[in-house]
Structure formats: structure tokens, C-alpha cells
Design a protein around this motif. Sequence first.
Motif, PDB file in Angstrom:
ATOM      1  N   GLN A 170       6.414  12.090  -2.030  1.00  0.00           N
ATOM      2  CA  GLN A 170       6.001  12.681  -0.762  1.00  0.00           C
ATOM      3  C   GLN A 170       4.728  11.947  -0.372  1.00  0.00           C
ATOM      4  OE1 GLN A 170       4.731  16.752  -1.150  1.00  0.00           O
ATOM      5  NE2 GLN A 170       3.983  16.852   0.946  1.00  0.00           N
ATOM      6  N   THR A 171       4.522  11.708   0.912  1.00  0.00           N
ATOM      7  CA  THR A 171       3.278  11.067   1.337  1.00  0.00           C
ATOM      8  C   THR A 171       2.504  12.016   2.242  1.00  0.00           C
ATOM      9  OG1 THR A 171       4.439   9.966   3.141  1.00  0.00           O
ATOM     10  CG2 THR A 171       4.074   8.684   1.145  1.00  0.00           C
ATOM     11  N   GLY A 199       7.675   3.200   7.011  1.00  0.00           N
ATOM     12  CA  GLY A 199       7.292   4.515   6.507  1.00  0.00           C
ATOM     13  C   GLY A 199       6.163   5.087   7.339  1.00  0.00           C
ATOM     14  N   GLN A 203       8.350   6.415  -0.405  1.00  0.00           N
ATOM     15  CA  GLN A 203       9.169   7.536   0.055  1.00  0.00           C
ATOM     16  C   GLN A 203      10.645   7.364  -0.314  1.00  0.00           C
ATOM     17  OE1 GLN A 203       8.210   7.281   4.246  1.00  0.00           O
ATOM     18  NE2 GLN A 203       6.695   8.917   4.111  1.00  0.00           N
TER      19      GLN A 203
END
Length: 173
Positions: free
Chosen positions: A128-129, A165, A122
Motif C-alpha cells: 500500500q502506498t 503509480g 503497488q
Amino acid sequence: MHKVYRDPTYRDTFELINNELLKKNLIVLNNDNYLSQGWESINKTSLEKVMYALTRRGRNETSNSPGKCSMPDYCGPKNTYIGSHDAFAFRLSYPINEELLREFDFKGYDFGKENVFIWLFQNKMGFQTVNPCKEVHIYHMHCVKAGWTYTGKKKRIDRVRNQTGRAPFSLLT
């Protein structure tokens, strides 16, 4: 088969990707998990900027000993997101530089490693995750008690590094 003289790190994985697997669709999967249904639905063209960070589902598996072992389901219909991830799908179009490779120098059994993995994608790589684990399934199969239970005594590397994250449950992109 060849002899390995130390525990492999994610840096080793990304050095292999740099040398052999650029521009390929990849899945980095913990070795006690396996893929199931839904993978054919992933938008493969999005993998250059979207990383799928999937939470595992639970399932009863038959072990070699009598009886069955039951694995917790972290992505079932009644589950809420807790930050657990066991599979990552992505595609790298460019090699990772030495500075970033050093940041991936942690082992697969380090507690919190999946959150560092997501944070690096990220914040350092601009991905984008997403986590469509309710549509794309992986299962955890670990019927042997190996002593990997987190007791709180060992420090989580995501907290030590301040690199936590997140990839909450989502839909396919």
C-alpha cells in the motif's frame, strides 16, 4: 570514496538492499532533498506492507552566491496532488528476484521514475502506498540551475512503460 564508472540505477539500490539491508527500515531519497520534521511519527511496524512515497515541500535556501533561491512547494496547504515524489520509506523482508530487479533498472534522473517506483511497489510487490507529506516533511534544495527542467521533449518512463503509480496526499497510517 570510490570511483563509479556509470550512472547508478535503482536496480543498484535494490541489489544493495538484497545483499545488506533486508529487514531494515529504509529511506530512498533524491540527493537534492533532505528530511525534516514528522519522521518520528511514522509507524515503523507498518513499513513491511506500506511504503511512504512523499511529496516535497518548498523552502527558501541560501545558496553560495548572493541572494536566495526559492523552491516550489508541492505539498503546501493550498496544493493539489500532481504526482511528484522525492522520498520513499519502506522495509523489505525478502530479497527481490532477478525479474523484478530488471524492472528497477532506471536512473534517478529519468523523468517519471518516481511513478514507476510506486507502480512496482503497488503492483509487483503488494505494498500500500501513502503520502502524508503534510505531516512528514522533506524539502528540496536545488539552488543551481542544472538544466533538469522537463520540456516535454524527453519521454517520461512511466508513460513509455505504462507504469504510472500514484500516491495522493493522505494521513499517517
